[in-house]
Write a protein that holds these residues in place. Structure first.
Motif, short mmCIF file in Angstrom:
data_model
loop_
_atom_site.label_atom_id
_atom_site.label_comp_id
_atom_site.label_asym_id
_atom_site.label_seq_id
_atom_site.Cartn_x
_atom_site.Cartn_y
_atom_site.Cartn_z
N MET B 361 -13.90 52.80 -12.56
CA MET B 361 -14.05 51.78 -11.52
C MET B 361 -15.34 51.97 -10.72
SD MET B 361 -11.47 49.57 -11.48
CE MET B 361 -11.45 48.85 -9.85
N GLY B 362 -15.87 53.19 -10.65
CA GLY B 362 -17.07 53.37 -9.85
C GLY B 362 -16.70 53.47 -8.38
N SER B 363 -17.39 54.35 -7.65
CA SER B 363 -16.99 54.60 -6.26
C SER B 363 -17.16 53.36 -5.40
CB SER B 363 -17.81 55.76 -5.69
OG SER B 363 -19.18 55.52 -5.93
N ALA B 364 -17.94 52.40 -5.85
CA ALA B 364 -18.14 51.20 -5.05
C ALA B 364 -16.93 50.28 -5.07
CB ALA B 364 -19.36 50.43 -5.57
N ALA B 365 -15.94 50.55 -5.93
CA ALA B 365 -14.80 49.66 -6.05
C ALA B 365 -13.83 49.78 -4.88
CB ALA B 365 -14.08 49.89 -7.36
N GLY B 366 -14.06 50.74 -3.98
CA GLY B 366 -13.28 50.79 -2.76
C GLY B 366 -11.83 51.16 -2.98
N PHE B 367 -10.94 50.26 -2.58
CA PHE B 367 -9.52 50.55 -2.57
C PHE B 367 -9.00 51.09 -3.90
CE2 PHE B 367 -5.06 49.05 -2.96
CZ PHE B 367 -4.51 49.83 -1.95
N PHE B 368 -9.39 50.49 -4.98
CA PHE B 368 -8.84 50.88 -6.28
C PHE B 368 -9.58 52.04 -6.94
CE2 PHE B 368 -7.11 46.52 -6.07
CZ PHE B 368 -5.78 46.85 -6.22
N TYR B 369 -10.62 52.54 -6.31
CA TYR B 369 -11.38 53.64 -6.91
C TYR B 369 -10.57 54.93 -6.85
CZ TYR B 369 -14.76 57.50 -6.85
OH TYR B 369 -15.42 58.67 -7.08
N ASN B 370 -10.46 55.59 -7.99
CA ASN B 370 -9.74 56.86 -8.04
C ASN B 370 -10.73 57.99 -8.29
OD1 ASN B 370 -8.09 59.01 -8.45
ND2 ASN B 370 -7.10 58.20 -10.30
N PRO B 371 -11.01 58.80 -7.23
CA PRO B 371 -12.00 59.86 -7.40
C PRO B 371 -11.43 61.05 -8.18
CG PRO B 371 -11.12 59.87 -5.17
CD PRO B 371 -10.47 58.72 -5.87
#
Lengths: 321, 578
Positions: B361-371
């Motif tokens: 998702m890439g860190s820019a995806a915000g809410f749905f980003y899974n680090p």
């Protein structure tokens, strides 16, 4: 003479259709089509892409597409652009004019500078002025025009003396016509100079060479011996003969009016055909490319014809009938 | 609006962005009163292709249509939450299938006509769902070949009945609404596909957005003027927008655009990594500020062909079976992932202004980003160990490793020649892969050729490519579901080839019907974990989005999702800059 011109124009018709067919086939046998960018977009489904294909008739056989295009051409329609979704002529009309303005400016600049320069260099053969001209010509010839364009633009941005690209100032509308002309000339300066420096260098060398050859002829000696003034010998006898080969060149130059400026147009933001065609070829906007090829073809044929006619006028030895 | 919110913009970010992320916390209250008038001059590198928001296929069009048209909802540029726009509120039925939107009553089209429920119904039923009009919006609002029922309840109420639950629905309602009174006749005559092209008189293009198009000179400029009928009001209750004009100059060369910005003609300019060292020191003198908006949405990645199929005409395999065995071996892909030197790519390709990417998702995806997904650090020794354990050893001593069942590990790597970034990334990756003992034959192909190989001939081995991401995971379904045509490593599978692909299919099918955002997040977190674990696509780096803006605008509030000028209606020119 006129019969000859008419014949030439008749032969041009199958030639143009041939150019169109070749362009069409080349564009279509290379892999991919206009919809490739859309295919790589996750937002578009197969069905939607199929719908676009239908709309642009890309699902029909190649031959059918070509015949359709020729049929439209007979009705003087150049087809639709896929990319812009409007008839091709609506996109290229204004662009052709803009390119024409730029090319014409560069063309005039080239000829008005190169011919006198060549003559002058020939008359001063091997003196300092000639050596200097030949030296700078070598530099000018080896300098790519786009690079020169960039340098000039950078210079303009540092000094603020000329506008940075584009064709008109933002407040162009509010000027009267003398203001508009000055504005246009200011915008023309950089791209026209960048375009013509190389051609000036080349053309002046050709002119110098021709002139030197003619000046060595016996009849020039005769003319001098008759006691004619240097001025009359050079301009009346030598020049008319030296310029003959350049008239053919003029015809070719005419045909490249629409295609010679693409790179400079892109760099200087000149709203001409160059960038339009580049994107059209890369995105496989077939009919747009074909329309521009046709324009180029027509200009080429007319240019050559004009050159032949001019040659006959300038040189009484040439007869076509 | 739709296209912009889903695929172009980045999200959230504030937390993630780096140290030089700037004075974002401007409050309009503390600034002196906003002033009317003035203009904003920006640049774009390409001409718009159309002003027709429905049939448009690319972003140079949305640049124009985003200013002119609006949807029922919008995505908040700061929180990325969905907010009311042309609809002031909405109700949802218990089963989540019936959505009733209450429209604002004070909205007018920019020709003065009132905006009503008829326009919404027209946009959906006559344009988006019209079988003769190709549109990506139709794909968004169609589920399993079933369309939504859209009906007018009264002049300012519209009801949508969905065939099944559809989680991205509300965000999708950012879809631009078009005027019925202008287009009804055109659609009835079947001319809509060729309407509102670039040859249209700008007066004909009627929207509800903050600005109107007043002039388009091909290859030169686009001029927008404020819409006097715009409905949004300032905090003080005055009319918006403040700016009188927005002008986009069409500058074909980015270098010339940069010169124009430095010279002072342009008020803002999107910088490339390579421009940064030159531009940043000029901030004070040039009276501008460089904003770093965090990682870009567009990813760059490497993937291998895992398609076991044969060419139906020649009977040849798309990929030689012994090579297919390596590419479908997860250990092989893991070793490759360990050989990707993301730091070096950031240094060389992005001029040190980039971010490593691990999750799909890439860190820019915000809410749905899974680090919290598997990461593969650059470690050639580890990569070699993995390869050795999986049976990839140089048995004949020629310097190139052989596969477990023989065969030199030699393959071709393609990317598209148009992208210098990708060509550079490819050569860095290739060097490291050769250190692992692989033989990589790199070629840069013309974009169309590459696309044909990926989508129709399928004869390729490894490719480096990029896609733009978005904040809504469901809109990646064409890439991630095994039946999708952009499931590039093995597209259009009849049934999932592996267990993990089957699981991702399930997640996408469930996720789109789950209306509880938090439960959705659990699902999409798992999908990101699976992708990082199985590595069908090996990610590299994300570039930073940099923007330089002249210091003269009030209410300038850059966000990672919205960019610098996401609120053109609120921008004004500060008194001291007049």
């Amino acid at each position: 003479m006129w019969r000859y011109a008419f014949k030439r124009l008749l032969v041009a018709v199958p030639m143009l259709l041939g150019i169109a067919l070749l362009t069409f086939v080349l564009m279509r046998i290379s892999p991919g089509n206009y919809l490739d960018t859309v295919r790589m977009d996750p937002q578009f489904s197969k069905e939607t892409i199929a719908r676009y294909e239908q709309l642009y008739q890309l699902d029909k056989p190649l031959f059918y597409q070509y015949v359709q295009w020729v049929k439209n051409l007979l009705r003087l329609e150049l087809g639709y652009s896929f990319y812009y979704n409007v008839p091709v002529y609506k996109i290229i009309g204004e662009r052709i004019w803009n390119t024409f303005v730029l090319s014409l400016a560069a063309f005039l600049l080239t000829w008005c500078v190169a011919i006198p320069l060549g003559i002058w260099a020939a008359l001063n053969r091997n003196r300092f002025a000639d050596r200097a001209i030949q030296f700078f010509s070598c530099i000018a010839l080896s300098l790519p025009s786009f690079f020169l364009g960039m340098i000039l633009l950078f210079w303009a941005s540092q000094t603020g003396m000329l506008p940075l690209g584009g064709m008109h100032s933002p407040d162009y509308e509010s000027f009267g016509w003398p203001g508009r002309l000055v504005d246009l000339l200011k915008h023309l300066a950089i791209p026209a100079v960048a375009l013509s420096i190389g051609s000036i260098a080349a053309l002046q060398r050709i002119m110098r060479g021709n002139m030197l050859e003619v000046l060595g002829q016996k009849y020039i000696l005769t003319a001098h011996a008759k006691g004619l003034s240097q001025r009359r010998v050079v301009y009346h006898h030598a020049l008319r003969n030296a310029i003959n080969p350049l008239i053919t060149l003029l015809g070719y130059e005419f045909s490249s009016l629409l295609s010679g400026a693409a790179l400079i147009e892109i760099i200087c933001g000149w709203p001409g055909l160059g960038s339009l065609m580049l994107t059209a070829v890369r995105s496989k906007d077939v009919y747009l490319v074909m329309a521009s090829m046709m324009m180029g073809g027509v200009l080429f044929i007319i240019g050559n014809l004009l050159a032949d006619i001019a040659l006959a006028k300038a040189d009484p030895r040439i007869r076509y009938d | 609006m739709t296209r912009k919110s889903f695929s172009l913009k980045t999200v959230f970010p504030l937390l993630l962005s780096v140290s030089f992320l700037l004075p974002i916390f401007y409050s309009s209250a503390s600034a002196c009163a906003a002033q009317y008038g003035g203009q904003l001059i920006l640049a774009t590198t390409s001409d718009p292709k159309s002003f027709n928001e429905i049939t448009a296929k690319e972003t140079s069009t949305s640049l124009v249509t985003d200013l002119i048209f609006e949807g029922l909802t919008t995505t908040n540029a700061f929180t990325t939450k969905v907010e009311p726009n042309l609809a002031k509120s909405w109700d949802i039925s218990e089963d989540g299938l019936i959505w009733t939107f209450h429209l604002r009553e004070d909205v007018r089209w920019n020709d003065g006509q009132p905006f009503t429920a008829d326009d919404v119904v027209f946009t959906f039923n006559k344009l988006i769902y019209n079988p003769d009009i190709p549109s990506s919006a139709r794909d968004i609002f169609t589920i399993d070949d079933k369309t939504f029922t859209v009906e007018k309840v009264d002049d300012h109420t519209v009801r949508f009945v969905l065939p099944v639950k559809f989680a991205p629905f509300l965000r999708g309602m950012g879809q631009a609404i078009l005027p019925k009174h202008k287009l009804e006749e055109i659609v009835a005559q079947g001319r809509f596909n060729f309407t509102w092209g670039i040859d249209t008189d700008p007066k004909e293009i009627v929207g509800t957005g903050p600005f109107n198009l007043v002039r388009y000179d091909p290859g030169q400029r686009l001029v927008f003027e404020r819409n006097p009928y715009y409905w949004k009001k300032s905090i003080e209750g005055g009319p918006l927008p403040y700016l009188e004009k927005i002008i986009y100059l069409i500058v074909q060369s980015t270098d010339v655009g940069l010169l124009k910005f430095m010279e002072g003609t342009l008020d803002g300019y999107a910088l490339r990594g390579m421009d940064y060292p030159m531009i940043k020191p000029l901030e004070k003198k040039g009276n501008f500020t460089v904003y770093d908006l965090g990682p870009d949405m567009g990813s760059q990645f490497l993937f291998f062909n895992q398609n076991p199929g044969k060419n139906p005409n020649s009977g040849e395999y798309f990929v030689a079976p012994y090579k297919l065995a390596w590419f479908t071996d997860r250990e092989f892909r893991k070793a490759v992932a360990h050989a990707i030197d993301k730091q070096k790519i950031i240094e060389i390709v992005n001029n040190k202004l980039g971010y490593p990417q691990s999750s799909t998702m890439g860190s820019a995806a915000g809410f749905f980003y899974n680090p919290d997904v598997a990461e593969y650090d650059y470690d050639l020794d580890k990569a070699k160990t993995i390869l050795r354990e999986a049976g990839f050893v140089d048995r004949d001593g020629d310097g190139v490793i052989e596969g477990p069942r023989g065969g030199r590990v030699e393959f071709s790597l393609y990317t598209n020649a148009g992208s210098t970034d990708r060509v550079d990334i490819a050569s860095i990756i290739r060097q490291d892969l050769e250190r692992l003992g692989m033989k990589v034959n790199f070629r840069a192909l013309e974009f169309n050729t590459l696309v044909s190989q990926l989508t129709s001939s399928f004869q390729w081995e490894a490719v480096i490519l990029g896609l733009t991401g978005g904040i809504e995971p469901h809109f990646g379904k064409n890439v991630w579901m095994s039946s999708g045509q952009l499931h590039m490593w093995y597209p259009m599978q009849e049934k999932p080839a592996t267990d993990w692909e089957k699981r991702i299919d399930e997640i996408f099918t469930q996720g789109v019907q789950e209306l509880d955002e938090n439960k959705r997040k659990v699902l999409y977190d798992e999908y990101q974990r699976i992708v990082a674990e199985e590595l069908p696509i090996i990610y590299t780096v994300l570039s930073a989005r940099l923007y330089a803006v002249r210091d003269k605008f009030g209410n300038l509030k850059p966000t990672s999702y919205g960019g610098v000028f996401h609120n053109p209606e609120e921008l004004y020119i500060k008194e001291e800059s007049r």
